[in-house]
Motif scaffolding. Structure first.
Motif, short mmCIF file in Angstrom:
data_model
loop_
_atom_site.label_atom_id
_atom_site.label_comp_id
_atom_site.label_asym_id
_atom_site.label_seq_id
_atom_site.Cartn_x
_atom_site.Cartn_y
_atom_site.Cartn_z
N SER A 163 9.21 2.76 -21.48
CA SER A 163 9.67 3.80 -20.55
C SER A 163 10.02 3.16 -19.22
CB SER A 163 8.59 4.87 -20.37
OG SER A 163 8.29 5.50 -21.59
N VAL A 164 11.02 2.28 -19.24
CA VAL A 164 11.38 1.52 -18.05
C VAL A 164 12.84 1.74 -17.64
CG1 VAL A 164 9.64 -0.27 -18.45
CG2 VAL A 164 11.94 -0.54 -19.42
N GLY A 165 13.56 2.59 -18.33
CA GLY A 165 14.95 2.83 -18.01
C GLY A 165 15.88 1.96 -18.83
N SER A 166 17.16 2.05 -18.53
CA SER A 166 18.21 1.35 -19.28
C SER A 166 18.66 0.09 -18.55
CB SER A 166 19.41 2.28 -19.48
OG SER A 166 19.04 3.44 -20.18
N LEU A 167 19.06 -0.90 -19.31
CA LEU A 167 19.45 -2.19 -18.74
C LEU A 167 20.68 -2.05 -17.85
CD1 LEU A 167 19.04 -5.31 -18.73
CD2 LEU A 167 20.70 -5.39 -20.62
N VAL A 168 20.57 -2.66 -16.67
CA VAL A 168 21.70 -2.75 -15.75
C VAL A 168 22.21 -4.19 -15.68
CG1 VAL A 168 22.43 -2.52 -13.34
CG2 VAL A 168 20.98 -0.77 -14.38
N SER A 169 21.28 -5.16 -15.55
CA SER A 169 21.69 -6.56 -15.49
C SER A 169 20.59 -7.47 -16.03
CB SER A 169 22.05 -6.96 -14.06
OG SER A 169 20.91 -6.92 -13.22
N LEU A 170 21.01 -8.67 -16.45
CA LEU A 170 20.11 -9.67 -17.03
C LEU A 170 20.49 -11.02 -16.45
CD1 LEU A 170 18.02 -10.55 -19.28
CD2 LEU A 170 20.01 -10.83 -20.77
N ALA A 171 19.47 -11.79 -15.99
CA ALA A 171 19.74 -13.11 -15.42
C ALA A 171 18.63 -14.07 -15.81
CB ALA A 171 19.84 -13.03 -13.89
N GLY A 172 19.01 -15.25 -16.30
CA GLY A 172 18.04 -16.28 -16.61
C GLY A 172 17.45 -16.88 -15.35
N VAL A 173 16.17 -17.26 -15.42
CA VAL A 173 15.47 -17.84 -14.27
C VAL A 173 15.43 -19.35 -14.45
CG1 VAL A 173 13.32 -17.88 -12.95
CG2 VAL A 173 14.10 -15.74 -14.01
N PRO A 174 15.97 -20.13 -13.49
CA PRO A 174 16.03 -21.58 -13.68
C PRO A 174 14.69 -22.28 -13.56
CG PRO A 174 16.91 -20.97 -11.54
CD PRO A 174 16.67 -19.69 -12.28
N ALA A 175 13.69 -21.66 -12.93
CA ALA A 175 12.38 -22.31 -12.79
C ALA A 175 11.63 -22.25 -14.11
CB ALA A 175 11.58 -21.63 -11.69
N GLY A 176 10.57 -23.05 -14.20
CA GLY A 176 9.73 -23.02 -15.41
C GLY A 176 9.93 -24.26 -16.26
N THR A 177 8.88 -24.62 -16.98
CA THR A 177 8.92 -25.83 -17.80
C THR A 177 8.55 -25.58 -19.25
OG1 THR A 177 6.63 -26.34 -17.21
CG2 THR A 177 8.35 -27.30 -15.82
N GLU A 178 8.03 -24.41 -19.59
CA GLU A 178 7.54 -24.18 -20.94
C GLU A 178 8.17 -22.98 -21.63
OE1 GLU A 178 3.31 -23.93 -20.81
OE2 GLU A 178 3.04 -26.03 -20.28
N ASN A 179 8.44 -21.92 -20.87
CA ASN A 179 8.90 -20.67 -21.46
C ASN A 179 10.27 -20.27 -20.93
OD1 ASN A 179 6.37 -20.32 -22.85
ND2 ASN A 179 5.49 -19.66 -20.91
N SER A 180 10.92 -19.36 -21.63
CA SER A 180 12.20 -18.79 -21.16
C SER A 180 11.90 -17.51 -20.40
CB SER A 180 13.11 -18.49 -22.35
OG SER A 180 13.48 -19.67 -23.03
N THR A 181 12.44 -17.43 -19.19
CA THR A 181 12.16 -16.29 -18.32
C THR A 181 13.47 -15.68 -17.83
OG1 THR A 181 10.10 -17.34 -17.61
CG2 THR A 181 10.91 -15.53 -16.28
N PHE A 182 13.48 -14.35 -17.75
CA PHE A 182 14.68 -13.62 -17.33
C PHE A 182 14.29 -12.53 -16.33
CE2 PHE A 182 15.07 -15.13 -21.62
CZ PHE A 182 16.36 -15.65 -21.71
N PHE A 183 15.13 -12.35 -15.33
CA PHE A 183 15.03 -11.18 -14.46
C PHE A 183 15.82 -10.05 -15.11
CE2 PHE A 183 14.49 -14.16 -10.62
CZ PHE A 183 13.11 -14.11 -10.73
N VAL A 184 15.17 -8.91 -15.25
CA VAL A 184 15.77 -7.74 -15.90
C VAL A 184 15.81 -6.60 -14.89
CG1 VAL A 184 15.53 -6.03 -17.73
CG2 VAL A 184 14.95 -8.44 -18.18
N THR A 185 16.98 -6.08 -14.65
CA THR A 185 17.13 -4.91 -13.78
C THR A 185 17.53 -3.71 -14.63
OG1 THR A 185 17.84 -6.28 -11.92
CG2 THR A 185 18.35 -3.93 -11.80
N THR A 186 16.76 -2.62 -14.50
CA THR A 186 17.13 -1.37 -15.17
C THR A 186 17.53 -0.35 -14.11
OG1 THR A 186 14.98 -0.23 -15.13
CG2 THR A 186 15.31 -1.91 -16.84
N ASP A 187 17.88 0.82 -14.55
CA ASP A 187 18.23 1.86 -13.59
C ASP A 187 17.00 2.48 -12.94
OD1 ASP A 187 17.28 3.24 -15.77
OD2 ASP A 187 19.12 4.34 -16.18
N GLN A 188 15.80 1.93 -13.27
CA GLN A 188 14.57 2.44 -12.69
C GLN A 188 13.75 1.40 -11.93
OE1 GLN A 188 12.12 4.52 -15.55
NE2 GLN A 188 13.80 5.80 -16.28
#
Length: 318
Positions: free
Chosen positions: A20-45
């Motif tokens: 219950s977080v709303g619908s996707l508006v944008s997705l961006a990969g995060v360049p930091a980190g050494t072990e996992n894949s991380t993304f910034f997710v923006t929804t309409d909420q």
């Protein structure tokens, strides 16, 4: 970019439907980190962080979820995982375990000021106080047992003087900690300044709990001091040291055993990072094409702690 498993908008939009977080508006990969894949997710909420777990024992992920849920419930500034409509946090995406988190405000302080140190000390003290009642369990993967087992793997790659230094230190820690019982609880295990987020002097969050475990609270505190209160030449900064520890001690005073072992623990955690970085450089390089941290930084810190000892522990803040 430290995104090892790319995702597209359609994959993430479908993944979000269970929450219950709303619908996707944008997705961006995060360049930091050494072990996992991380993304910034923006929804309409809201703003979120999506993490795909690339390495490590996947069976341990429920421990991290439980720990973050517990600390979040106790109002510590951590990213409590987002649970779906069925109350489940841990899912799979692109055939990798996945967790969704709230995006916390701020950025990490490269040179923390005294107010930031005070806030960190107060927060860590509160975290350690409540974490003693956390019922989950994960042994510390980088404790003395690990040092004993792993230090021999790097001896062939370092100078004879450093071999002697490392072997003597491991023996010293074994003698000092034998039969000693220290306060236990859930710890962060890697609380460097780049695992915090500050909005000015306000601590927006403590992140990256994937070295989290249960063990000696003093171990966690020593890691913090060796990063937050240490100059590039390895010397302790008196002001940052005293402010941070004073705030911590106001929340959780050290026991007599902890006070006695404090100089030893500062050395042991410095060696812990010297060794782990040597292992990455010479024995077990990262799975991805990333530049490992320089082991020399913590060899310098270790030698400083041995030569100069610990600073006097400050009186707790009133």
């Amino acid at each position: 970019m430290a995104v090892f498993t790319p995702l597209d908008d359609a994959q993430v939009a479908a993944f979000l439907e269970r929450y219950s977080v709303g619908s996707l508006v944008s997705l961006a990969g995060v360049p930091a980190g050494t072990e996992n894949s991380t993304f910034f997710v923006t929804t309409d909420q809201r703003e979120l962080v999506l993490t795909l777990f690339e390495q490590g024992d996947k069976a341990e992920l429920p421990f991290f979820v439980s720990l973050l849920d517990y600390l979040d419930e106790h109002r510590l500034p951590v990213p409590g995982p987002v649970h779906d409509r069925e109350g489940i946090a841990l899912h799979s995406l692109a055939e990798k375990p996945a967790l969704l988190f709230p995006r916390l405000p701020g950025s990490y302080p490269k040179r923390p000021n005294l107010n930031q140190c005070q806030t960190l000390g107060d927060t860590l003290g509160r975290m350690h106080r409540v974490s003693q009642h956390f019922t989950g369990h994960r042994p510390n993967p980088r404790d003395l047992h690990w040092l004993l087992a792993m230090h021999t793997q790097v001896l062939g790659y370092i100078s004879s003087d450093d071999q002697t230094l490392m072997k003597n230190e491991v023996d010293r820690y074994q003698d000092a900690l034998s039969g000693v019982e220290l306060p236990q609880g859930a710890i962060h295990g890697d609380l460097f300044r780049d695992n915090t987020l500050y909005d000015g002097d306000r601590l927006g969050g403590i992140i990256d709990f994937y070295n989290g475990c249960t063990g000696d609270l003093l171990f966690d505190l020593a890691i913090v001091i060796n990063d937050w209160a240490t100059e590039p030449d390895g010397r302790l900064n008196v002001e940052r040291h005293d402010v941070l520890l004073g705030a911590y001690l106001a929340q959780r005073p050290l026991t007599p055993a902890e006070r006695k072992l404090w100089p030893t623990m500062l050395c042991m955690t410095a060696l812990r990072y010297w060794l782990s970085r040597l292992l990455v450089v010479y024995v077990d390089p990262p799975a991805h094409d990333l530049t490992p941290h320089d082991p020399e930084q913590f060899r310098i810190i270790l030698k400083r702690r041995i030569e100069e000892g610990a600073l006097p522990l400050p009186e707790p803040d009133a």
